[in-house]
Scaffold this motif. Sequence first.
Motif, PDB file in Angstrom:
ATOM      1  N   GLN A 116      -2.287  -2.828  -0.339  1.00  0.00           N
ATOM      2  CA  GLN A 116      -0.766  -2.538  -0.565  1.00  0.00           C
ATOM      3  C   GLN A 116      -0.674  -1.523  -1.542  1.00  0.00           C
ATOM      4  O   GLN A 116       0.131  -0.448  -1.257  1.00  0.00           O
ATOM      5  CB  GLN A 116      -0.122  -3.920  -1.016  1.00  0.00           C
ATOM      6  CG  GLN A 116      -0.004  -5.017   0.162  1.00  0.00           C
ATOM      7  CD  GLN A 116       0.615  -6.266  -0.715  1.00  0.00           C
ATOM      8  OE1 GLN A 116       0.635  -6.434  -1.756  1.00  0.00           O
ATOM      9  NE2 GLN A 116       1.248  -6.990   0.116  1.00  0.00           N
ATOM     10  N   TRP A 117      -1.306  -1.492  -2.588  1.00  0.00           N
ATOM     11  CA  TRP A 117      -1.154  -0.504  -3.690  1.00  0.00           C
ATOM     12  C   TRP A 117      -1.598   0.829  -2.941  1.00  0.00           C
ATOM     13  O   TRP A 117      -0.949   1.979  -3.340  1.00  0.00           O
ATOM     14  CB  TRP A 117      -1.913  -0.773  -4.852  1.00  0.00           C
ATOM     15  CG  TRP A 117      -1.994   0.166  -6.151  1.00  0.00           C
ATOM     16  CD1 TRP A 117      -0.880   0.427  -6.679  1.00  0.00           C
ATOM     17  CD2 TRP A 117      -2.850   1.248  -6.488  1.00  0.00           C
ATOM     18  NE1 TRP A 117      -1.053   1.470  -7.560  1.00  0.00           N
ATOM     19  CE2 TRP A 117      -2.347   1.802  -7.575  1.00  0.00           C
ATOM     20  CE3 TRP A 117      -4.367   1.437  -5.959  1.00  0.00           C
ATOM     21  CZ2 TRP A 117      -3.188   2.941  -8.260  1.00  0.00           C
ATOM     22  CZ3 TRP A 117      -5.149   2.303  -6.531  1.00  0.00           C
ATOM     23  CH2 TRP A 117      -4.489   3.082  -7.668  1.00  0.00           C
TER      24      TRP A 117
ATOM     25  N   THR B  29       6.072  -1.034  -8.696  1.00  0.00           N
ATOM     26  CA  THR B  29       4.863  -1.511  -8.535  1.00  0.00           C
ATOM     27  C   THR B  29       3.661  -0.505  -8.360  1.00  0.00           C
ATOM     28  O   THR B  29       2.692  -0.643  -8.905  1.00  0.00           O
ATOM     29  CB  THR B  29       4.853  -2.290  -6.845  1.00  0.00           C
ATOM     30  OG1 THR B  29       5.892  -3.190  -6.923  1.00  0.00           O
ATOM     31  CG2 THR B  29       3.635  -3.063  -6.363  1.00  0.00           C
TER      32      THR B  29
ATOM     33  N   THR C 299       0.311  -7.203  -6.454  1.00  0.00           N
ATOM     34  CA  THR C 299       0.094  -6.705  -5.257  1.00  0.00           C
ATOM     35  C   THR C 299      -1.602  -6.722  -5.170  1.00  0.00           C
ATOM     36  O   THR C 299      -2.220  -7.111  -5.852  1.00  0.00           O
ATOM     37  CB  THR C 299       0.535  -4.919  -5.672  1.00  0.00           C
ATOM     38  OG1 THR C 299       0.450  -4.405  -4.131  1.00  0.00           O
ATOM     39  CG2 THR C 299      -0.370  -4.565  -6.357  1.00  0.00           C
TER      40      THR C 299
END
Length: 141
Positions: free
Chosen positions: A36-37, A99, A32
């Motif tokens: 995104q995180w 994730t 990632t």
Amino acid sequence: MDADLEFLGRAVKQAQYRQHRALDSALGEVGTTLAQWDALRAVSYRPGASARELAAATFQSEQAFGALASRLAAQGLVERSPGHGRRVEHRLTPTGEQTLAAGHQVSQKVLEECFSPLPSADRATLLGLLRQLNGEESLAN
């Protein structure tokens, strides 16, 4: 303008830049990016939130967050569903939760390293000062 304020502003920006580069690089190892995180984190903290709310939480424009959310949905990390009116609500998928959890482990290590020059008491003081500066009760966005 007071030169000390310029140096202070630059020092804050430099510390942020260094932290972001380290996080983005390390998060790549778990598949990632920092953007995104951060979006997954925001969705996790605010399940069912709109793109407008999540854009504000991640310091992005609605358009930029919408594009990012579309990519996250295409990767199976976020579900988007209709809400009231034109509102689109966001929730993490099980893969998105995995994730996010992997990112938390990475970020903990990176942040420990970034802040390691400061003793615990100094970190607490810095956090308190930043909260005061930002007029916030909590920086847990």
